[in-house]
Design an enzyme around this catalytic site. Structure first.
Site, short mmCIF file in Angstrom:
data_model
loop_
_atom_site.label_atom_id
_atom_site.label_comp_id
_atom_site.label_asym_id
_atom_site.label_seq_id
_atom_site.Cartn_x
_atom_site.Cartn_y
_atom_site.Cartn_z
N SER A 62 45.90 36.87 38.83
CA SER A 62 46.17 37.30 40.21
C SER A 62 46.58 36.08 41.03
O SER A 62 45.86 35.07 41.04
CB SER A 62 44.92 37.95 40.80
N LYS A 76 49.91 39.52 38.74
CA LYS A 76 49.68 40.33 39.93
C LYS A 76 49.95 39.47 41.16
O LYS A 76 49.41 38.37 41.29
CB LYS A 76 48.24 40.85 39.98
N ASP A 127 49.71 43.90 44.67
CA ASP A 127 48.43 44.33 45.23
C ASP A 127 48.48 44.18 46.74
O ASP A 127 48.62 43.07 47.27
CB ASP A 127 47.29 43.49 44.65
N GLU A 149 48.99 48.33 43.77
CA GLU A 149 47.55 48.54 43.91
C GLU A 149 47.16 48.72 45.37
O GLU A 149 47.53 47.90 46.22
CB GLU A 149 46.80 47.34 43.30
N ASP A 182 42.00 51.11 44.09
CA ASP A 182 40.94 50.12 43.96
C ASP A 182 39.85 50.44 44.98
O ASP A 182 38.89 51.14 44.70
CB ASP A 182 41.54 48.72 44.17
N LYS A 227 36.07 47.89 39.39
CA LYS A 227 35.28 46.68 39.63
C LYS A 227 33.82 47.12 39.57
O LYS A 227 33.41 48.03 40.29
CB LYS A 227 35.61 46.07 40.99
N GLY A 233 39.07 41.81 39.67
CA GLY A 233 38.22 40.65 39.86
C GLY A 233 37.89 40.42 41.32
O GLY A 233 38.62 40.85 42.21
#
Length: 369
Positions: free
Chosen positions: A137, A163, A190, A215, A240, A264, A292
């Site tokens: 990321s 990402k 994201d 995302e 998410d 997550k 994460g």
């Protein structure tokens, strides 16, 4: 299984480089490290992923400490636990929300339980993989050129997916430039809830770039508008922040709000609810990956274990410790080789908590008996 003591530690690790998303920049990571200790003196470890400020969700480090100290730890110390599933399904059920606090204590119990079984946590929870694929990321940088440089570095290190954090004004132009240089790499964006349906044309403009997913483009608690947006996009939406429970996942899938879900462990309340969401998504054909929260090695170890479940088919965010920390608090540190991490075969989370390093980065601690 009787827990004799619980130790909470307020930790602080400095990030090697600032990490910027649509809701701010982090320069360090403060978190709660949880240690549960059995009557036999065996320790189980986990961490809370709640941030200092209520930016990602409503939970914070201070609110998690309060819930752990005043509610969850007393429940744990007063009861004999036959299996970690009991915490979510019975003992913690009457406590509303506070998923990250619950996950922190539940995760430590899972680690302890696996150690008492003399088995890897991944195996105990049903994991089947010997290695997991991982991506990286990349936060919002000062320039597109800096972003491209970092992408090149991470690809040379073997990461299997990139990402990019996006926000209005840092989206289409960024993705266009990256695709000019890297037309074939697995790439996703994201948004961390930075957009509304008013931005639907802007988000649709990302369709030609063949992203793996976008995302959480819309509000952190929404599944209705995401369904409308997904109907307008060819790019899969991944949810998410909107998914906190099995029921959230069920409803989002039924409404067509997403085609992918990010799990997550902290966000959904622990390993037990993560497994239930996994099983639902597997039955519905919804692929998963593990997100994460800038975890230390303790949290990363839990992420590795959950990613060993079969329906985690997309590379997750569990990158190497060395990308974030000058030194981690586990031995050995999490390493990545050719875009994969080996799932540990040692009992529990498979990494040793370094008490020396933990002490070095502890701000304060408290013991509960």
């Amino acid at each position: 299984m009787k827990i004799k003591r619980v130790i909470l530690r307020h930790m602080k690790l400095d990030l090697l480089t600032p990490f910027t998303t649509s809701f701010g920049t982090e320069y360090d990571r403060e978190f709660i490290l949880v240690e549960v200790i059995s009557e036999d003196g065996i320790s189980g470890w986990a961490e809370s992923v709640a941030m200092l400020d209520p930016l990602y969700n409503e939970e914070t480090l201070k609110s998690n400490w309060h819930i752990l100290e005043d509610y969850l730890i007393p429940i744990l110390l007063q009861n004999t636990i036959n299996h970690p599933d009991q915490l979510t399904e019975h003992y913690f059920q009457h406590i509303r929300g506070n998923y990250m606090a619950k996950a922190a204590l539940e995760g430590a119990v899972w680690d302890l339980y696996a150690k008492m079984q003399m088995a890897p946590l991944a195996t105990v929870i049903g994991g089947m993989k010997k290695t997991i694929d991982v991506g990286v990321s990349i936060g919002i940088k000062e320039s597109i050129e800096e972003t491209l440089e970092i992408i090149g570095q991470r690809l040379s290190e073997g990461y299997k997916r990139v990402k990019l954090k996006i926000k209005p004004g840092w989206d289409v132009e960024l993705i266009d430039r990256v695709r000019q240089i890297h037309p074939e790499i697995p790439l996703m964006a994201d948004a961390n809830s930075a957009y509304t349906l008013n931005d639907i044309d802007r988000l649709a403009a990302l369709d030609p770039y063949h992203l793996m997913m976008i995302e959480q483009p819309l509000a952190y608690n929404d599944i209705i508008d995401h369904a409308e947006l997904q109907a307008r996009l060819t790019t899969p939406i991944c949810l998410d922040e909107s998914i906190h429970s099995l029921e959230d996942a069920r409803k989002a899938i039924k409404l067509g709000s997403c085609k992918i879900i990010n799990i997550k462990i902290g966000r959904v309340g622990g390993i037990t609810p993560s497994r239930k969401i996994h099983d639902l998504c597997q039955s519905e054909g919804i692929p998963l990956w593990c997100g994460g929260m800038l975890e230390s090695g303790i949290g990363r170890a839990h992420n590795i274990a959950i990613t060993s479940l079969p329906n985690f088919v997309l590379p997750g965010d569990t990158a190497a410790s060395s990308l974030y920390w000058a030194e981690d608090i586990i031995e050995p540190e999490v390493t990545v080789e050719n875009g994969t991490i080996k799932v540990p075969i040692q009992p529990g989370i498979g990494y040793e908590a370094s008490l020396e390093k933990i002490e070095k980065y502890t701000i304060s601690s408290k013991i509960y008996k």
